[in-house]
Design an enzyme around this catalytic site. Structure first.
Site, short mmCIF file in Angstrom:
data_model
loop_
_atom_site.label_atom_id
_atom_site.label_comp_id
_atom_site.label_asym_id
_atom_site.label_seq_id
_atom_site.Cartn_x
_atom_site.Cartn_y
_atom_site.Cartn_z
N PRO A 150 -55.43 59.42 -6.11
CA PRO A 150 -56.42 59.27 -7.21
C PRO A 150 -56.97 60.63 -7.61
O PRO A 150 -57.33 61.44 -6.77
CB PRO A 150 -57.51 58.40 -6.59
CG PRO A 150 -56.90 57.75 -5.41
CD PRO A 150 -55.83 58.69 -4.92
N GLU A 151 -56.97 60.90 -8.90
CA GLU A 151 -57.50 62.16 -9.43
C GLU A 151 -58.81 61.86 -10.16
O GLU A 151 -59.32 60.75 -10.08
CB GLU A 151 -56.47 62.80 -10.37
CG GLU A 151 -55.10 63.01 -9.70
CD GLU A 151 -54.07 63.62 -10.64
OE1 GLU A 151 -54.46 64.32 -11.59
OE2 GLU A 151 -52.88 63.37 -10.43
#
Ligand SMILES: [Zn+2]
Length: 274
Positions: A2-3
């Site tokens: 996840p960014e």
């Protein structure tokens, strides 16, 4: 992993579900999940109330004064709600339950690279995990962005991924941003002219905002807190599209490895600068 857009989506989902609630218990079943935190520190959370949920880079910060919980989801960390007392699977490593609530919040992490840290609220912004982070890409001014790039000799792809330069950008959004800006991933950051730095700065903002609005990119394990999928993966122009036709110029997307990371770009609309 996840960014920024995915963690932002998770923060929004958690905010809606837990802010204002009183913690009944915080239980950790996997000691290696805890970083710089003794298990007793979690016991002190009981009876405190959650005041905020925010994001810094890819880190999620849940404040329940006087303490805060820091989560890094790494590869496969996920939050979900489940009815309290119902059996959980072996990948559920942390559970937060709330006074008067039928449901508890569970943190699952299949690959166990994620971590959790509990510390006083006043130490959050200066702790090892948060203190070394560069500015937020959606807050940094063009002037500061240009100065940071100008000071780096590294390749654009690696510089965008460097969390000390900018916080929150990972593989997907680095590749999509470089494509949107028409810049080759191997071009040295300090070789860009003023116009190119501006193109990169605005492309980064545009891509991140669109991805947040779409609820992030659901590739592999990413889900929102309510189990919802993001939608931005349908709009990826280069990431994960090696061998496919470029939607902008008709060229063929190529995959290379930069600094150990898979990197996707279009050789015809992203020319390397010498
Ligand atoms: Zn192209």
């Amino acid at each position: 992993m996840p960014e920024l857009p995915e963690v932002e989506t998770i923060a929004a989902g958690l905010r809606a579900g837990i802010v204002g609630r009183e913690i009944k218990a915080a239980r950790c079943r996997l000691p290696k999940l805890l970083r710089g935190t003794r298990p007793e520190a979690l016991e002190a959370l009981a009876g405190t109330r959650i005041s905020s949920v925010r994001r810094r880079g890819k880190i999620l910060i849940v404040e329940a004064p006087p303490r805060a919980l820091l989560f890094h989801l790494k590869m496969t960390g996920q939050f979900s709600w489940a009815r309290s007392g119902r059996p959980s699977d072996k990948h559920t490593h942390f559970v937060l339950s709330f006074a008067g609530a039928a449901e508890e919040l569970r943190f699952r992490d299949v690959r166990k690279f994620g971590f959790l840290r509990c510390l006083p609220c006043g130490e959050v912004d200066t702790c090892d995990e948060v203190g070394r982070l560069g500015p937020e890409p959606l807050e940094i001014t063009l002037t500061e962005f240009a100065a940071r790039l100008g000071a780096r000799k590294g390749r654009l792809k690696s510089v965008l991924l460097d969390q000390r330069v900018l916080a929150g950008v990972g593989n997907i959004y680095a590749d999509e941003t470089l494509h949107a800006a028409g810049l080759h991933p191997l071009t040295a950051a300090n070789r860009l002219n003023a116009a190119e730095r501006k193109q990169l700065w605005s492309a980064l903002r545009r891509i991140l905002k669109a991805a947040i609005a779409a609820g992030g990119s659901s590739i592999r394990d990413y889900r929102g807190v309510e189990g919802e999928l993001g939608d931005f993966q349908t709009r990826h122009k280069v990431y994960g599209r090696a061998g496919v036709t470029c939607r902008r110029c008709g060229g063929t997307i190529r995959r290379i490895v930069v600094g150990g990371r898979a990197t996707f770009y279009c050789p015809s609309c992203q020319r390397k600068k010498r």
